[in-house]
Design a protein around this motif. Sequence first.
Motif, PDB file in Angstrom:
ATOM      1  N   VAL A 149      17.880 -12.842  22.069  1.00 19.90           N
ATOM      2  CA  VAL A 149      19.065 -12.226  21.759  1.00 19.90           C
ATOM      3  C   VAL A 149      20.239 -12.786  21.991  1.00 19.90           C
ATOM      4  O   VAL A 149      21.177 -12.756  21.243  1.00 19.90           O
ATOM      5  N   ALA A 150      20.322 -13.683  22.978  1.00 22.29           N
ATOM      6  CA  ALA A 150      21.528 -14.649  23.262  1.00 22.29           C
ATOM      7  C   ALA A 150      21.517 -15.782  22.334  1.00 22.29           C
ATOM      8  O   ALA A 150      22.806 -16.544  22.641  1.00 22.29           O
ATOM      9  N   LEU A 151      20.570 -16.158  21.509  1.00 17.63           N
ATOM     10  CA  LEU A 151      20.520 -17.153  20.805  1.00 17.63           C
ATOM     11  C   LEU A 151      20.647 -17.155  19.361  1.00 17.63           C
ATOM     12  O   LEU A 151      21.094 -17.905  18.545  1.00 17.63           O
ATOM     13  N   ASP A 152      19.817 -16.373  18.986  1.00 17.97           N
ATOM     14  CA  ASP A 152      19.436 -16.008  17.606  1.00 17.97           C
ATOM     15  C   ASP A 152      20.461 -15.465  16.721  1.00 17.97           C
ATOM     16  O   ASP A 152      20.657 -14.172  16.939  1.00 17.97           O
ATOM     17  N   GLY A 153      21.032 -16.032  15.684  1.00 13.85           N
ATOM     18  CA  GLY A 153      22.211 -15.436  15.254  1.00 13.85           C
ATOM     19  C   GLY A 153      21.808 -14.868  13.758  1.00 13.85           C
ATOM     20  O   GLY A 153      22.996 -14.936  12.813  1.00 13.85           O
ATOM     21  N   GLY A 154      20.622 -14.981  13.530  1.00 13.71           N
ATOM     22  CA  GLY A 154      20.420 -14.587  12.191  1.00 13.71           C
ATOM     23  C   GLY A 154      19.950 -15.527  10.997  1.00 13.71           C
ATOM     24  O   GLY A 154      19.810 -16.931  11.529  1.00 13.71           O
ATOM     25  N   GLU A 155      19.855 -15.392   9.989  1.00 14.09           N
ATOM     26  CA  GLU A 155      19.473 -16.428   8.779  1.00 14.09           C
ATOM     27  C   GLU A 155      20.340 -17.525   8.935  1.00 14.09           C
ATOM     28  O   GLU A 155      19.958 -18.666   8.594  1.00 14.09           O
ATOM     29  N   ASP A 156      21.599 -17.284   8.834  1.00 12.41           N
ATOM     30  CA  ASP A 156      22.491 -18.473   8.904  1.00 12.41           C
ATOM     31  C   ASP A 156      23.383 -18.615  10.142  1.00 12.41           C
ATOM     32  O   ASP A 156      24.250 -19.481  10.159  1.00 12.41           O
ATOM     33  N   GLY A 157      23.125 -17.880  11.198  1.00 15.18           N
ATOM     34  CA  GLY A 157      23.443 -18.116  12.234  1.00 15.18           C
ATOM     35  C   GLY A 157      24.951 -17.282  12.640  1.00 15.18           C
ATOM     36  O   GLY A 157      25.438 -17.268  13.561  1.00 15.18           O
ATOM     37  N   LEU A 158      25.098 -16.720  11.619  1.00 10.68           N
ATOM     38  CA  LEU A 158      26.654 -16.312  11.483  1.00 10.68           C
ATOM     39  C   LEU A 158      26.698 -14.581  11.861  1.00 10.68           C
ATOM     40  O   LEU A 158      27.748 -13.933  11.550  1.00 10.68           O
ATOM     41  N   GLU A 159      25.512 -14.021  11.929  1.00  9.52           N
ATOM     42  CA  GLU A 159      25.565 -12.606  11.954  1.00  9.52           C
ATOM     43  C   GLU A 159      26.395 -11.815  12.750  1.00  9.52           C
ATOM     44  O   GLU A 159      27.160 -10.775  12.464  1.00  9.52           O
ATOM     45  N   VAL A 160      26.396 -12.367  14.112  1.00  3.96           N
ATOM     46  CA  VAL A 160      27.351 -11.625  15.057  1.00  3.96           C
ATOM     47  C   VAL A 160      28.686 -12.224  14.990  1.00  3.96           C
ATOM     48  O   VAL A 160      29.602 -11.379  15.011  1.00  3.96           O
ATOM     49  N   ILE A 161      28.705 -13.478  14.661  1.00  5.44           N
ATOM     50  CA  ILE A 161      30.130 -14.035  14.439  1.00  5.44           C
ATOM     51  C   ILE A 161      30.968 -13.081  13.254  1.00  5.44           C
ATOM     52  O   ILE A 161      32.199 -12.893  13.305  1.00  5.44           O
ATOM     53  N   ARG A 162      30.212 -12.757  12.141  1.00 11.82           N
ATOM     54  CA  ARG A 162      30.871 -12.192  11.493  1.00 11.82           C
ATOM     55  C   ARG A 162      31.462 -10.587  11.614  1.00 11.82           C
ATOM     56  O   ARG A 162      32.477 -10.235  11.315  1.00 11.82           O
ATOM     57  N   THR A 163      30.588  -9.943  12.554  1.00 17.67           N
ATOM     58  CA  THR A 163      30.925  -8.659  13.134  1.00 17.67           C
ATOM     59  C   THR A 163      32.168  -8.871  14.007  1.00 17.67           C
ATOM     60  O   THR A 163      33.099  -7.815  13.961  1.00 17.67           O
ATOM     61  N   VAL A 164      32.210  -9.924  14.682  1.00 17.15           N
ATOM     62  CA  VAL A 164      33.222 -10.121  15.580  1.00 17.15           C
ATOM     63  C   VAL A 164      34.541 -10.496  14.968  1.00 17.15           C
ATOM     64  O   VAL A 164      35.512  -9.672  15.201  1.00 17.15           O
TER      65      VAL A 164
END
Length: 302
Positions: free
Chosen positions: A227-242
């Motif tokens: 959960v601390a590493l995997d950012g989804g398909e393109d790695g940006l899933e959490v970054i988009r939310t932030v």
Amino acid sequence: MEPRPGGAGRRPAGPTRREIVQGVRRELELAGLEAPRIEAERLVAAALALSVSELGVSGGERVDPAGAASVARAVSRRLEGQPLQHIEGTVDFRRVRLVSDGRALIPRPETEQLLDLVAEWRRDRSGPVEALDIGVGSGAIAIALLDEGIADRVVGLDVSKDALDLARENVRRADVANLELRACSPDIWSALASGETFDLIISNPPYVTTSEWTDLDPVVRDREPRVALDGGEDGLEVIRTVVAGAPVRLREGGALFLEIGMSQGSAVLRLLKAEALLSDGRIGTDLAGRPRFASTRKADSR
């Protein structure tokens, strides 16, 4: 008759600490570890409850059977793929020593560099700073912000109960005040009260892509929380939310700092520029010259 020195009646002396280190080094070399000498010293020091410097100056001292057994267990754990920091039980981050285990991501040197950028921003800002740390993990960033006087109050969020438990332990050890830890859901922002804003938002979010996950070093992939590493398909899933939520939660003149994947600079910069209330989006590089950090500020309406 008294046994002669060195005779059959005398128990053989155990190996010296230096000899133990040399033997461990050979084992690690055969296993293909990248830095066998350094790891051997750290493993033996941890097993014998010494610092590496203490180990170095006392290399001629003998190791008793209990100590040798402790070293053997530490080496076995390392060869099984456990991270060195988990075996040592602690990791140094900036000026603080943190408990390190499988509940949260091991703090990396790149994240220390992220703090350098934030400290530089803080030098140009007057007055107290309230900060939000998204994905607080072990508490490394949040504790360092307070320990170094970069922030005066910090709220740390995480989706992982285990990580929050570890962060609380590290907060107690570091003896810092004004750090509040909260559980959050994947949408992050629901953990905040209506109208709650900050001068600084900082995050080392999960940014590994799903396809990259399978190629990670097994020590990372199998021993640290996904959960601390995997950012989804393109790695940006959490970054988009932030990035999407930051404009509402930042005070005027406040700043957002992110650690990102080295191939994500252009994509993250586009996300920052798409937010009308954010300005001065930048991508910074780590010491190896790789794109690793993103920052932006909330424009002052005056």
